[in-house]
Design an enzyme around this catalytic site. Structure first.
Site, PDB file in Angstrom:
ATOM      1  NE  ARG A 179     128.759  22.732  19.909  1.00  0.00           N
ATOM      2  CZ  ARG A 179     128.076  21.886  20.649  1.00  0.00           C
ATOM      3  NH1 ARG A 179     127.174  22.320  21.476  1.00  0.00           N
ATOM      4  NH2 ARG A 179     128.297  20.587  20.585  1.00  0.00           N
ATOM      5  CB  THR A 180     135.030  22.766  21.002  1.00  0.00           C
ATOM      6  OG1 THR A 180     134.369  21.513  20.789  1.00  0.00           O
ATOM      7  CG2 THR A 180     134.262  23.563  22.035  1.00  0.00           C
ATOM      8  CB  ALA A 239     122.899  17.303  10.208  1.00  0.00           C
ATOM      9  NE  ARG A 240     117.209  14.941  14.037  1.00  0.00           N
ATOM     10  CZ  ARG A 240     117.879  13.794  14.025  1.00  0.00           C
ATOM     11  NH1 ARG A 240     118.581  13.430  12.975  1.00  0.00           N
ATOM     12  NH2 ARG A 240     117.846  12.987  15.073  1.00  0.00           N
ATOM     13  CD  GLU A 269     113.076  14.044   8.433  1.00  0.00           C
ATOM     14  OE1 GLU A 269     113.979  14.545   7.737  1.00  0.00           O
ATOM     15  OE2 GLU A 269     113.255  13.054   9.177  1.00  0.00           O
ATOM     16  CG  HIS A 287     115.785  10.786   8.799  1.00  0.00           C
ATOM     17  ND1 HIS A 287     115.322  11.824   9.561  1.00  0.00           N
ATOM     18  CD2 HIS A 287     116.906  10.344   9.429  1.00  0.00           C
ATOM     19  CE1 HIS A 287     116.121  11.997  10.615  1.00  0.00           C
ATOM     20  NE2 HIS A 287     117.099  11.102  10.542  1.00  0.00           N
ATOM     21  CB  ILE A 288     117.410   5.512   5.095  1.00  0.00           C
ATOM     22  CG1 ILE A 288     117.979   6.095   3.801  1.00  0.00           C
ATOM     23  CG2 ILE A 288     115.891   5.385   5.015  1.00  0.00           C
ATOM     24  CD1 ILE A 288     117.764   5.201   2.570  1.00  0.00           C
TER      25      ILE A 288
END
Ligand code: GLV
Length: 342
Positions: A179-180, A239-240, A269, A287-288
């Protein structure tokens, strides 16, 4: 004597770390990992002054509607898409995360997925365990070289930067989009160059996602973005889930429009899209990325520090170091029951 604040911990963590709360608070930890229904969560939140929770606990206006005494929610994660910050702020409830202590573990794991996907580690291991290894063939299990290639990083916060720093050892060009733009000194330290998103997609041999999930980043990598990537590229997501359109990703991997992927996070998930499960060119983990003993202990300690601080103890008394909604500090005066105990 005033009643001591009650802290609810939604999952088993580290009792010796939580013990630091005990001189000041009553601590109740759930004895086992479980998924709470919204009603169960609301009931637990209604009965505590502080909640130490994880990503499975989705907390919004409905869950805190009856939480009259709740003053702080300390998330055991850096990502906080499970928390409705606007609702928490409106109720004068502080929210904190565990930024920073997990950067290095997550960066290590991003590299594990990157290397594992490039060198087909998961598929080769499945093949070996299935008893298929009868002879060693010169041209079997060929993977991709990593050294000297281009690493792209989407989301260049502290985790992205830690991922970039590791690329020096692989002699890679590092591009990023954020973003920046980062300060020049940080870019230099990470040996990374800012580019726009289309150049990142076009030029990366390995694209690692390290950006938070927000309404703006949902499906940041979807069919259109995948179509811009090299067919020989590898995508890594630490990330997600939700940042990637998993159905579109599975289609690209199946059709040879993307070489491979390494995924630690998934839309919806712990359910994983059936099309991903069916593919051999994707390395999957549950997710570890931050799951090392040292880091999970450190995350617990950060949550404890934040709770203690909100109740007026320790070096950050009155101002939790990982406060996500500082607006509650100003609001504390108008929520007398929320004011930190000093
Ligand atoms: C894990 O996904 C975290 O956000 O810490």
């Amino acid at each position: 004597m005033t009643e001591r604040p009650r802290v609810w911990v939604s999952r088993p963590t580290y009792p010796d770390v939580l013990a630091r709360l005990q001189p000041y608070c009553e601590v109740g930890s759930e004895p086992a990992e479980r998924k709470f229904s919204a009603a169960e969560l609301a009931a637990r939140l209604a009965d505590c002054d502080a909640a130490i929770v994880g990503l499975k606990e989705r907390i919004g206006a409905a869950e805190i509607a009856g939480a009259r005494r709740l003053r702080i929610v300390a998330n055991l994660a850096v990502g906080h898409d499970n928390l409705d910050l606007a609702a928490l702020s409106a109720a004068g409830i502080a929210a904190t995360n565990t930024a920073d202590v997990l950067n290095e573990s997550v960066a290590d794991f991003a590299w594990a997925l990157l290397l594992g996907a490039a060198r087909r580690v998961g598929a080769a291991e499945r093949w070996l365990r299935a008893g298929h290894w009868q002879s060693t063939e010169f041209k079997a299990w060929l993977g991709m070289d990593v050294r000297g290639r281009t690493l792209g990083i989407l989301g260049m916060g502290r985790i992205g930067q830690a991922i970039a720093r590791r690329a020096r050892g692989f002699g890679m060009d590092v591009l990023y989009h954020n973003r920046t733009r980062l300060p020049v000194a940080v870019e230099h330290e990470c040996n990374a160059r800012a580019v726009d998103k289309s150049a990142l997609l076009r030029d990366s041999d390995f694209l690692v996602l390290a950006l938070p999930l927000t309404p703006q980043t949902r499906h940041a990598i979807g069919a259109a973005e995948l179509a811009c990537m090299k067919a020989q590229a590898v995508l890594v997501n630490v990330a997600r889930g939700g940042v990637v359109d998993d159905a579109a990703l599975a289609a690209a991997l199946r059709e040879g429009r993307l070489a491979a992927a390494g995924l630690d996070v998934f839309e919806g998930e712990p359910r994983v899209h059936a099309d991903l499960l069916a593919l051999d060119n994707v390395l999957l983990s549950p997710h570890i990325a931050s799951a090392t003993i040292g880091t999970r202990r450190a995350m617990t300690a950060v949550a404890v520090d934040n709770v203690l601080a909100w109740f007026g103890h320790g070096p950050h008394a009155g101002r939790p170091p990982n406060l996500l909604n500082p607006v509650v500090l100003a609001a504390a005066a108008t929520f007398p029951h929320q004011e930190p105990t000093r």
